[in-house]
Design a protein around this motif. Structure first.
Motif, PDB file in Angstrom:
ATOM      1  N   HIS A   3       1.216  -1.085  -0.403  1.00  0.00           N
ATOM      2  CA  HIS A   3       0.442  -0.222   0.100  1.00  0.00           C
ATOM      3  C   HIS A   3       0.929   0.789  -0.106  1.00  0.00           C
ATOM      4  O   HIS A   3       2.139   1.087   0.316  1.00  0.00           O
ATOM      5  N   CYS A   6       1.972   2.823   2.899  1.00  0.00           N
ATOM      6  CA  CYS A   6       3.034   1.992   4.275  1.00  0.00           C
ATOM      7  C   CYS A   6       3.844   1.251   3.973  1.00  0.00           C
ATOM      8  O   CYS A   6       4.562   0.872   4.020  1.00  0.00           O
ATOM      9  N   ARG A  13       1.600  -8.982   7.350  1.00  0.00           N
ATOM     10  CA  ARG A  13       0.498  -9.255   6.259  1.00  0.00           C
ATOM     11  C   ARG A  13       0.050 -10.297   6.707  1.00  0.00           C
ATOM     12  O   ARG A  13       0.356 -11.223   7.561  1.00  0.00           O
ATOM     13  N   TRP A  16      -4.881 -12.166  11.252  1.00  0.00           N
ATOM     14  CA  TRP A  16      -4.399 -11.758  12.210  1.00  0.00           C
ATOM     15  C   TRP A  16      -4.246 -12.624  13.307  1.00  0.00           C
ATOM     16  O   TRP A  16      -4.722 -13.390  13.841  1.00  0.00           O
ATOM     17  N   ARG A  47       1.396  -3.686  11.390  1.00  0.00           N
ATOM     18  CA  ARG A  47       0.387  -2.989  10.153  1.00  0.00           C
ATOM     19  C   ARG A  47       0.248  -2.189   9.539  1.00  0.00           C
ATOM     20  O   ARG A  47       0.801  -1.227  10.424  1.00  0.00           O
ATOM     21  N   CYS A  48      -0.268  -2.115   8.239  1.00  0.00           N
ATOM     22  CA  CYS A  48      -0.396  -0.856   7.470  1.00  0.00           C
ATOM     23  C   CYS A  48      -1.533   0.005   8.350  1.00  0.00           C
ATOM     24  O   CYS A  48      -2.035  -1.662   8.743  1.00  0.00           O
ATOM     25  N   LYS A  50      -4.558   0.985   7.175  1.00  0.00           N
ATOM     26  CA  LYS A  50      -5.424   0.679   5.896  1.00  0.00           C
ATOM     27  C   LYS A  50      -5.917  -1.290   6.839  1.00  0.00           C
ATOM     28  O   LYS A  50      -6.785  -1.661   6.362  1.00  0.00           O
ATOM     29  N   SER A  51      -4.841  -1.832   6.834  1.00  0.00           N
ATOM     30  CA  SER A  51      -4.334  -3.315   7.002  1.00  0.00           C
ATOM     31  C   SER A  51      -5.712  -3.124   8.508  1.00  0.00           C
ATOM     32  O   SER A  51      -6.636  -4.222   9.328  1.00  0.00           O
ATOM     33  N   CYS A  52      -5.565  -2.167   9.490  1.00  0.00           N
ATOM     34  CA  CYS A  52      -6.025  -2.306  11.427  1.00  0.00           C
ATOM     35  C   CYS A  52      -7.302  -1.698  10.434  1.00  0.00           C
ATOM     36  O   CYS A  52      -8.560  -2.270  11.428  1.00  0.00           O
ATOM     37  N   LEU A  54      -9.565  -2.400   8.153  1.00  0.00           N
ATOM     38  CA  LEU A  54     -10.205  -3.639   7.685  1.00  0.00           C
ATOM     39  C   LEU A  54     -10.495  -4.628   8.790  1.00  0.00           C
ATOM     40  O   LEU A  54     -11.374  -4.754   8.851  1.00  0.00           O
ATOM     41  N   ARG A  55      -9.396  -4.912   9.914  1.00  0.00           N
ATOM     42  CA  ARG A  55      -9.935  -6.076  10.514  1.00  0.00           C
ATOM     43  C   ARG A  55     -10.632  -5.291  11.382  1.00  0.00           C
ATOM     44  O   ARG A  55     -11.795  -6.217  12.158  1.00  0.00           O
TER      45      ARG A  55
END
Length: 320
Positions: A3, A6, A13, A16, A47-48, A50-52, A54-55
């Motif tokens: 991304h 990040c 990646r 989780w 994490r980035c 964006k990933s956070c 989303l999670r």
DNA sequence: AACAGAGGCAACCGCGGACGC
DNA sequence: AGCGTCCGCGGTTGCCTCTGT
């Protein structure tokens, strides 16, 4: 390629771990997420942002409903998808506790196959055998704005909602017939309705009058209108005694067998019990439905009534 | 028991819009 | 106006589990 948010940092990646989940939940419940790009650092995660995000949205949010979709949720997804298409986030707003990702996955893994097995095109909700001609021409010449033609209607609109692949009243309309049914008149409304769908036509009619996006839906007792602004709307349909139907209707026959009565009436509709106050349906037991659309934001609302008259055969078809 | 294929689902990717500078 | 950043969305991927052989 990572991304852009990040790319400078080393990020983990994949799935989780429970420890990561715990860190994220602890951070957001105590600090709020604020700017997502700063969450990983503040929460101590590799994490980035964006990933956070989303999670959290898809899995960790406390208001999420887990488990299988109910039949009612499934029906809602189908009905709203018929109107909105693959707008998963919008569809998910009609399903409290469900995420767009969850709805999308459920659609792709389950509903899509069911519709195909029923002989319906999951994209158009029309019969597979009859949809190709209409679909291709609609894509080639997309229709953006419509109003109903009140004078030149002779064909019955096919109902894409019903499950029976060969109902006796189902007719396929060709594009010229559709165009005789519906004509373009306004540029202020960007509804993209499916002219093959009675519900879609009604949906358009209401949205045109009220500047909202009511979503019609069929259920075992008839029709409902799913208010786009109300997440828990399935219980909001109210049955009115048929005698409350307005005496001052102007009728619009939109096709053979179906009449939409457009009512501009000063009468205040009793919407007690309907917290959102957005929709009412009435059934008189003889095959007549009456829609009365009310804006709950107004104390003395302008009332737009829509009646759909059809035969008992049609009612049975809707119910199946 | 081991393997392969299918299905479900969580996560990732890329795009576009909104917003601030 | 142009640029960069952030966010949200829909499409896609890939891993894990289940099921059948």
């Amino acid at each position: 390629m990572g991304h852009h948010c990040c790319s400078k940092q080393k990020v983990k990646r994949g799935l989780w771990s429970p420890e990561e989940d715990e860190k994220l939940v602890r951070h957001i419940t105590t600090q709020g997420h604020g700017c997502w790009s700063s969450v990983p650092k503040l929460a101590g995660l590799q994490r980035c942002g964006k990933s956070c995000r989303l999670r959290w949205i898809n899995y960790l949010r406390p208001d999420l409903k887990r488990g299988s979709f109910t039949e009612q949720e499934e029906r809602t997804i189908i009905d709203v998808h018929r109107i909105l298409g693959n707008r998963w986030a919008q569809i998910a707003k009609h399903l409290p506790g469900r995420t767009d990702n969850e709805v999308k996955n459920f659609w792709n893994s389950c509903i899509k196959k069911k519709l195909i097995a029923q002989g319906l095109d999951p994209n158009t909700h029309n019969l597979l055998s009859s949809s190709s001609h209409q679909q291709s021409s609609r894509i080639a010449n997309p229709v953006q704005t419509f109003t109903m033609d009140t004078t030149t209607t002779t064909s019955r609109i096919a109902n894409p909602v019903i499950n029976n692949p060969n109902p006796p009243y189902m007719k396929t309309l060709h594009d010229d017939q559709i165009q005789s049914l519906i004509t373009t008149t306004t540029s202020s409304c960007d509804n993209n309705i499916n002219p093959n769908s009675l519900l879609s036509v009604l949906e358009f009619a209401c949205s045109r009058e009220t500047n909202t996006t009511p979503i019609f839906s069929s259920n075992s007792s008839g029709f409902s209108i799913l208010n786009d602004n109300c997440a828990s709307n399935w219980g909001s349909a109210i049955e009115l005694p048929f005698e409350q139907q307005s005496q001052h209707q102007t009728s619009q026959q939109i096709c053979e067998g179906y009449t939409v009565n457009n009512v501009h009436d000063d009468r205040l509709i009793n919407v007690a019990g309907d917290k959102e106050g957005e929709n009412i349906s009435a059934f008189d037991g003889s095959g007549n439905y009456d829609f009365e659309f009310v804006d709950s934001a107004l104390m003395a609302p302008p009332v737009y009534n829509y009646s759909v008259k059809y035969s008992i055969d049609d009612q049975l078809a809707w119910d199946c």
